[in-house]
Design an enzyme around this catalytic site. Structure first.
Site, short mmCIF file in Angstrom:
data_model
loop_
_atom_site.label_atom_id
_atom_site.label_comp_id
_atom_site.label_asym_id
_atom_site.label_seq_id
_atom_site.Cartn_x
_atom_site.Cartn_y
_atom_site.Cartn_z
N GLU A 72 0.65 -1.26 -0.09
CA GLU A 72 -0.13 0.01 0.01
C GLU A 72 0.60 1.47 0.02
O GLU A 72 0.48 2.30 -0.64
CB GLU A 72 -0.99 0.16 1.22
CG GLU A 72 -1.72 1.26 1.21
CD GLU A 72 -2.78 1.46 2.26
OE1 GLU A 72 -3.76 2.22 2.27
OE2 GLU A 72 -2.53 0.71 3.25
N ASP A 88 -0.54 -5.07 3.43
CA ASP A 88 -1.23 -3.62 3.86
C ASP A 88 -0.58 -3.59 5.11
O ASP A 88 -1.04 -4.32 5.90
CB ASP A 88 -2.57 -3.79 3.87
CG ASP A 88 -3.28 -2.49 4.06
OD1 ASP A 88 -2.62 -1.38 4.78
OD2 ASP A 88 -4.38 -1.89 4.01
N ILE A 90 -0.90 -1.36 7.66
CA ILE A 90 -1.92 -1.18 8.61
C ILE A 90 -3.25 -0.77 7.81
O ILE A 90 -3.19 0.16 7.21
CB ILE A 90 -1.34 0.10 9.35
CG1 ILE A 90 -0.02 0.08 10.17
CG2 ILE A 90 -2.52 0.45 10.58
CD1 ILE A 90 0.17 1.25 11.02
N ASP A 91 -3.93 -2.05 7.95
CA ASP A 91 -5.30 -1.64 7.24
C ASP A 91 -6.03 -1.01 8.53
O ASP A 91 -6.46 -1.80 9.44
CB ASP A 91 -5.94 -2.91 7.03
CG ASP A 91 -7.27 -2.64 6.30
OD1 ASP A 91 -7.43 -1.76 5.42
OD2 ASP A 91 -8.28 -3.34 6.62
N THR A 93 -5.80 2.77 9.18
CA THR A 93 -4.85 3.81 9.77
C THR A 93 -5.26 4.70 10.60
O THR A 93 -4.73 5.28 11.51
CB THR A 93 -4.08 4.19 8.79
OG1 THR A 93 -3.06 3.14 8.01
CG2 THR A 93 -2.93 5.33 8.95
N ASP A 215 -5.99 -4.29 0.42
CA ASP A 215 -7.11 -4.40 1.60
C ASP A 215 -7.99 -5.60 1.83
O ASP A 215 -8.20 -6.02 2.78
CB ASP A 215 -8.58 -3.26 1.30
CG ASP A 215 -7.65 -1.83 1.39
OD1 ASP A 215 -6.86 -1.61 2.18
OD2 ASP A 215 -8.13 -1.08 0.57
#
Length: 276
Positions: A72, A88, A90-91, A93, A215
């Site tokens: 990402e 990802d 940190i999905d 954030t 995601d």
């Protein structure tokens, strides 16, 4: 162990996601620093996103230097092995920024275009969702499955909203049509964890316009292996649209989503038609 052994890929992904999860928790305790924005001024990226993606890239490619990676936060690395990691760091954030626990590290291994292993690790919630293609799905080591299908009016549905204002206006219209037909809606702030919630029975269904491949790549395999369906379609705004529900309740939920206006005129697309 072969080069493309899905269990070996799963184990590497899980070790790496756990380490990245520990890192982002430590960095959160030290104070979250916003590093910039993406699609709009409210779509943020933090130093922790960047640090976690760098750690994931280092661990995965040190172990498997011929693999590719799509991340990402900007990693788009070609490879020669046929394996591509979709990451990802940190999905969720914004949740992370505010100190809310609903965020996760998501890592999927794709072999020749098909996701064969996926992990979604939520360090603040102590949840680890893991799946391999044909090998089932687990949460914290225990097999999971969707909640038994109930009538549409009794279904709890997860969703999300774009950070782009024109898209938000459209989505408000879709939601206003869907909400009267279901039990209620939840906007929890992490696509990956919402999909895993359908897989494990804490949500009945999920729909969202605008998620990216990172995601949902890992969580989509968790859904599939748990006994659900994740369909990737296009919205009227020509954005990726995710529709997810248990197998036996999917058709009715998708029809409600179509009636609400979420789906554009092109029908479902495959999840690799775009890396956006």
């Amino acid at each position: 162990m072969t080069e493309h052994d899905s269990h070996a890929l799963r184990d590497l992904a899980l070790r790496t996601a756990r380490e990245a999860g520990d890192l982002i928790l430590r960095l959160r305790d030290e104070g979250v620093v916003v590093a910039g924005t993406k699609s709009s001024e409210i779509d943020i990226v933090t130093r922790a996103d960047q640090a976690a993606e760098a750690l994931v890239r280092e661990r995965l490619l040190d172990a498997r230097p011929d693999d590719g990676m799509v991340g990402e936060e900007g990693d788009h690395l070609g490879g020669t092995s046929g394996v591509v990691w979709i990451v990802d760091p940190i999905d969720g954030t914004v949740n992370y920024l505010y100190g809310l626990p609903h965020f996760a590290v998501s890592i999927a291994a794709e072999v020749d275009g098909e996701v064969v292993a996926g992990v979604v690790v939520a360090p603040a919630l102590a949840l680890e969702y893991v799946a391999t293609l044909g090998g089932g799905a687990t949460c914290n080591g225990r097999p999971i499955q969707p909640r038994p299908t109930v009538p549409l009016g009794e279904r709890l549905v997860g969703t999300g909203f774009s950070y782009e204002q024109p898209a938000r206006a459209r989505e408000a219209t879709y939601i206003s049509r869907l909400l009267p037909r279901v039990r209620d809606l939840r906007r929890l702030g992490s696509c990956a964890l919402d999909l895993c919630a359908v897989a494990s029975g804490t949500l009945d269904a999920y729909v969202e316009e605008g998620p990216h491949i990172w995601d949902h790549a890992a969580a989509g395999l968790v859904v599939l292996e748990a006994g659900g369906i994740l369909q990737v379609a296009r919205s009227p705004g020509d954005k990726r649209l995710l529709i997810c529900a248990p197998e036996d309740g999917f058709a009715e939920f998708r029809a409600a989503v179509v009636d609400a206006g979420f789906v554009g005129g092109e029908g479902p697309d495959g999840p690799r038609e775009s890396r956006e």
